[in-house]
Design a protein around this motif. Structure first.
Motif, PDB file in Angstrom:
ATOM      1  N   GLY A 230      34.558  31.851  44.131  1.00  0.00           N
ATOM      2  CA  GLY A 230      35.072  31.671  45.498  1.00  0.00           C
ATOM      3  C   GLY A 230      33.732  31.351  46.431  1.00  0.00           C
ATOM      4  O   GLY A 230      33.892  30.978  47.626  1.00  0.00           O
ATOM      5  N   GLY A 231      32.462  31.457  45.755  1.00  0.00           N
ATOM      6  CA  GLY A 231      31.350  31.182  46.431  1.00  0.00           C
ATOM      7  C   GLY A 231      30.742  32.441  47.086  1.00  0.00           C
ATOM      8  O   GLY A 231      29.781  32.214  48.059  1.00  0.00           O
ATOM      9  N   GLY A 232      31.126  33.570  46.753  1.00  0.00           N
ATOM     10  CA  GLY A 232      30.447  34.832  47.237  1.00  0.00           C
ATOM     11  C   GLY A 232      29.386  35.268  46.858  1.00  0.00           C
ATOM     12  O   GLY A 232      28.953  34.569  45.741  1.00  0.00           O
ATOM     13  N   ALA A 233      28.674  35.937  47.163  1.00  0.00           N
ATOM     14  CA  ALA A 233      27.287  36.369  47.039  1.00  0.00           C
ATOM     15  C   ALA A 233      27.381  37.385  45.833  1.00  0.00           C
ATOM     16  O   ALA A 233      28.348  37.780  45.553  1.00  0.00           O
ATOM     17  CB  ALA A 233      26.319  37.182  48.342  1.00  0.00           C
ATOM     18  N   GLY A 234      26.152  37.362  44.997  1.00  0.00           N
ATOM     19  CA  GLY A 234      26.071  38.317  44.092  1.00  0.00           C
ATOM     20  C   GLY A 234      26.480  39.779  44.480  1.00  0.00           C
ATOM     21  O   GLY A 234      26.982  40.588  43.478  1.00  0.00           O
ATOM     22  N   SER A 235      25.989  40.137  45.634  1.00  0.00           N
ATOM     23  CA  SER A 235      26.233  41.641  46.156  1.00  0.00           C
ATOM     24  C   SER A 235      27.768  41.942  46.248  1.00  0.00           C
ATOM     25  O   SER A 235      28.082  42.891  45.919  1.00  0.00           O
ATOM     26  CB  SER A 235      25.400  41.896  47.358  1.00  0.00           C
ATOM     27  N   ALA A 236      28.347  40.883  46.868  1.00  0.00           N
ATOM     28  CA  ALA A 236      29.788  40.854  47.118  1.00  0.00           C
ATOM     29  C   ALA A 236      30.676  41.055  45.743  1.00  0.00           C
ATOM     30  O   ALA A 236      31.542  41.644  45.662  1.00  0.00           O
ATOM     31  CB  ALA A 236      30.393  39.654  47.957  1.00  0.00           C
ATOM     32  N   ALA A 237      30.063  40.290  44.634  1.00  0.00           N
ATOM     33  CA  ALA A 237      30.704  40.253  43.358  1.00  0.00           C
ATOM     34  C   ALA A 237      30.654  41.466  42.813  1.00  0.00           C
ATOM     35  O   ALA A 237      31.348  42.176  42.048  1.00  0.00           O
ATOM     36  CB  ALA A 237      30.121  39.170  42.501  1.00  0.00           C
ATOM     37  N   ALA A 238      29.362  42.159  42.791  1.00  0.00           N
ATOM     38  CA  ALA A 238      28.945  43.315  42.298  1.00  0.00           C
ATOM     39  C   ALA A 238      29.626  44.497  42.940  1.00  0.00           C
ATOM     40  O   ALA A 238      30.366  45.462  42.190  1.00  0.00           O
ATOM     41  CB  ALA A 238      27.593  43.943  42.405  1.00  0.00           C
ATOM     42  N   SER A 239      30.083  44.525  44.338  1.00  0.00           N
ATOM     43  CA  SER A 239      30.691  45.496  45.002  1.00  0.00           C
ATOM     44  C   SER A 239      32.337  45.504  44.675  1.00  0.00           C
ATOM     45  O   SER A 239      32.968  46.451  44.354  1.00  0.00           O
ATOM     46  CB  SER A 239      30.695  45.067  46.371  1.00  0.00           C
ATOM     47  N   ALA A 240      32.835  44.265  44.419  1.00  0.00           N
ATOM     48  CA  ALA A 240      34.145  44.071  43.836  1.00  0.00           C
ATOM     49  C   ALA A 240      34.265  44.895  42.771  1.00  0.00           C
ATOM     50  O   ALA A 240      35.243  45.460  42.158  1.00  0.00           O
ATOM     51  CB  ALA A 240      34.660  42.842  43.908  1.00  0.00           C
ATOM     52  N   ALA A 241      33.475  44.636  41.743  1.00  0.00           N
ATOM     53  CA  ALA A 241      33.545  44.978  40.305  1.00  0.00           C
ATOM     54  C   ALA A 241      33.437  46.430  40.229  1.00  0.00           C
ATOM     55  O   ALA A 241      34.108  47.224  39.567  1.00  0.00           O
ATOM     56  CB  ALA A 241      32.334  44.250  39.694  1.00  0.00           C
ATOM     57  N   ALA A 242      32.369  46.929  41.248  1.00  0.00           N
ATOM     58  CA  ALA A 242      32.284  48.455  41.247  1.00  0.00           C
ATOM     59  C   ALA A 242      33.450  49.107  41.813  1.00  0.00           C
ATOM     60  O   ALA A 242      33.864  50.240  41.415  1.00  0.00           O
ATOM     61  CB  ALA A 242      30.943  48.768  42.219  1.00  0.00           C
ATOM     62  N   LEU A 243      34.215  48.664  42.667  1.00  0.00           N
ATOM     63  CA  LEU A 243      35.252  49.211  43.325  1.00  0.00           C
ATOM     64  C   LEU A 243      36.356  49.372  42.524  1.00  0.00           C
ATOM     65  O   LEU A 243      37.132  50.568  42.326  1.00  0.00           O
ATOM     66  CB  LEU A 243      35.801  48.282  44.490  1.00  0.00           C
ATOM     67  N   LEU A 244      36.677  48.481  41.451  1.00  0.00           N
ATOM     68  CA  LEU A 244      37.825  48.428  40.308  1.00  0.00           C
ATOM     69  C   LEU A 244      37.156  49.525  39.333  1.00  0.00           C
ATOM     70  O   LEU A 244      37.869  50.176  38.748  1.00  0.00           O
ATOM     71  CB  LEU A 244      37.770  47.193  39.605  1.00  0.00           C
ATOM     72  N   GLY A 245      35.805  49.587  39.184  1.00  0.00           N
ATOM     73  CA  GLY A 245      35.218  50.372  38.010  1.00  0.00           C
ATOM     74  C   GLY A 245      35.229  52.003  38.623  1.00  0.00           C
ATOM     75  O   GLY A 245      35.105  52.863  37.671  1.00  0.00           O
ATOM     76  N   ILE A 246      35.866  52.372  39.663  1.00  0.00           N
ATOM     77  CA  ILE A 246      36.033  53.484  39.750  1.00  0.00           C
ATOM     78  C   ILE A 246      36.920  54.315  39.307  1.00  0.00           C
ATOM     79  O   ILE A 246      36.667  55.395  38.596  1.00  0.00           O
ATOM     80  CB  ILE A 246      36.516  53.809  41.295  1.00  0.00           C
TER      81      ILE A 246
ATOM     82  N   GLN B  95      35.254  42.713  35.601  1.00  0.00           N
ATOM     83  CA  GLN B  95      34.616  41.367  35.057  1.00  0.00           C
ATOM     84  C   GLN B  95      35.380  40.439  35.897  1.00  0.00           C
ATOM     85  O   GLN B  95      34.943  39.309  36.211  1.00  0.00           O
ATOM     86  CB  GLN B  95      34.804  41.303  33.612  1.00  0.00           C
ATOM     87  N   PHE B  96      36.747  40.443  35.824  1.00  0.00           N
ATOM     88  CA  PHE B  96      37.723  39.170  36.351  1.00  0.00           C
ATOM     89  C   PHE B  96      37.416  39.176  37.977  1.00  0.00           C
ATOM     90  O   PHE B  96      37.443  38.252  38.739  1.00  0.00           O
ATOM     91  CB  PHE B  96      39.091  39.643  36.161  1.00  0.00           C
TER      92      PHE B  96
ATOM     93  N   PRO C 134      49.975  40.899  48.233  1.00  0.00           N
ATOM     94  CA  PRO C 134      49.632  39.785  49.245  1.00  0.00           C
ATOM     95  C   PRO C 134      48.725  40.227  50.411  1.00  0.00           C
ATOM     96  O   PRO C 134      48.176  39.280  51.079  1.00  0.00           O
ATOM     97  CB  PRO C 134      50.994  39.474  49.932  1.00  0.00           C
ATOM     98  N   PHE C 135      48.529  41.333  50.748  1.00  0.00           N
ATOM     99  CA  PHE C 135      47.506  41.953  51.581  1.00  0.00           C
ATOM    100  C   PHE C 135      46.179  42.512  51.374  1.00  0.00           C
ATOM    101  O   PHE C 135      45.230  42.446  52.493  1.00  0.00           O
ATOM    102  CB  PHE C 135      48.285  42.889  52.644  1.00  0.00           C
ATOM    103  N   VAL C 136      45.967  42.621  50.215  1.00  0.00           N
ATOM    104  CA  VAL C 136      44.577  43.211  49.788  1.00  0.00           C
ATOM    105  C   VAL C 136      44.084  42.270  48.758  1.00  0.00           C
ATOM    106  O   VAL C 136      44.681  41.579  48.218  1.00  0.00           O
ATOM    107  CB  VAL C 136      44.730  44.635  49.378  1.00  0.00           C
ATOM    108  N   PRO C 137      42.412  42.456  48.420  1.00  0.00           N
ATOM    109  CA  PRO C 137      41.958  41.531  47.397  1.00  0.00           C
ATOM    110  C   PRO C 137      42.467  42.082  46.212  1.00  0.00           C
ATOM    111  O   PRO C 137      42.884  43.140  46.032  1.00  0.00           O
ATOM    112  CB  PRO C 137      40.276  42.163  47.714  1.00  0.00           C
ATOM    113  N   PRO C 138      42.287  41.163  45.129  1.00  0.00           N
ATOM    114  CA  PRO C 138      42.666  41.301  43.589  1.00  0.00           C
ATOM    115  C   PRO C 138      42.058  42.662  43.274  1.00  0.00           C
ATOM    116  O   PRO C 138      40.958  42.985  43.388  1.00  0.00           O
ATOM    117  CB  PRO C 138      42.167  39.993  43.178  1.00  0.00           C
ATOM    118  N   GLY C 139      42.881  43.438  42.666  1.00  0.00           N
ATOM    119  CA  GLY C 139      42.077  44.758  42.077  1.00  0.00           C
ATOM    120  C   GLY C 139      42.549  46.003  42.659  1.00  0.00           C
ATOM    121  O   GLY C 139      43.004  46.986  42.345  1.00  0.00           O
ATOM    122  N   VAL C 140      42.444  45.681  44.045  1.00  0.00           N
ATOM    123  CA  VAL C 140      42.679  46.644  44.983  1.00  0.00           C
ATOM    124  C   VAL C 140      44.263  47.499  45.049  1.00  0.00           C
ATOM    125  O   VAL C 140      44.536  48.599  45.038  1.00  0.00           O
ATOM    126  CB  VAL C 140      42.671  46.376  46.699  1.00  0.00           C
TER     127      VAL C 140
END
Length: 234
Positions: A54-70, A45-46, A188-194
């Motif tokens: 950050g102005g990202g598209a909904g698809s990008a937001a859903a992809s980031a959430a799904a990545l952490l949901g693995i 969710q975060f 410092p090198f990867v997106p949050p959650g990764v």
């Protein structure tokens, strides 16, 4: 039950932070509450609202959430083998399978306590997380920066309280230290959650290597066999 309730309270309170941040990111109160009800995975969710802010598209937001949901899928396999839920409980168990319910359950040794820990923590966090998400969404900017209230610290303290009793062996402590170092280096090198996923891969690799290097137990002697004999049957 005591552990599950304490974890539910600490984690549920942090829902205030999510509610406030989601509304500040541009979501409506209704959208924020639906996200907590249906997605119900704090890190995902975060990540979602972070991309939106950050102005990202909904698809990008859903992809980031799904990545952490693995990670929740991995939790589900472990808990399914441990608790064996049946019928409608399987659907409910799948929805409340999160970091806290897994840790509370696997931290117990008695099967009945494992089930109690899972359900108390999972359902408790779900109820309080959604309640305080609504509180945070309604409060909005009026409460200021949620971190000023120490709510992020409460969540961290809850995880440490779950982790500490499990570090009884040198191997477990070594894996925890290795994962912590990898996480700090990766931040410092990867997106949050990764970094969490990277640490999970490191922990799995170390566990797999340790299992391969562990010697096989000696086979049990057959009933009636002479333990001093090296030959065939008596």
């Amino acid at each position: 039950m005591r552990v599950g309730v304490s974890i539910a309270v600490a984690t549920g309170l942090y829902g205030v932070s999510f509610g406030a941040l989601a509304v500040a990111s541009g979501l409506t109160t209704a959208q924020t509450c639906v996200l907590s009800l249906l997605l119900f995975s704090g890190g995902s969710q975060f990540a979602f609202v972070g991309v939106v802010a950050g102005g990202g598209a909904g698809s990008a937001a859903a992809s980031a959430a799904a990545l952490l949901g693995i990670r929740n899928a991995v939790y589900g396999m472990q808990l399914n083998a441990l608790l064996h839920p049946r019928g409608w409980r399987r659907l409910v168990a799948a929805h409340v399978t999160i970091d806290e319910s897994l840790a509370t359950s696997t931290g117990q040794t008695d099967p009945d306590e494992q089930r109690r820990g899972f359900w108390v923590a999972g359902v408790g966090v779900f109820v309080l997380w959604n309640l305080f998400t609504l509180v945070g969404a309604l409060a909005g900017d009026a409460m200021g920066d949620p971190r000023d209230w120490g709510l992020d610290g409460a969540a961290v303290a809850a995880f440490l309280a779950l982790l500490w009793p499990r570090l009884r062996s040198r191997d477990a402590a070594a894996v925890a230290v290795a994962c912590a170092v990898v996480t700090v280096v990766a931040v410092p090198f990867v997106p949050p959650g990764v970094p969490i996923l990277v640490a999970a891969v490191v922990a799995a690799a170390l566990g797999w290597r340790g299992a391969r290097e562990r010697p096989d137990p000696a086979p049990a002697a057959a009933p009636g066999a002479d333990p001093t004999s090296r030959g065939g049957a008596a």
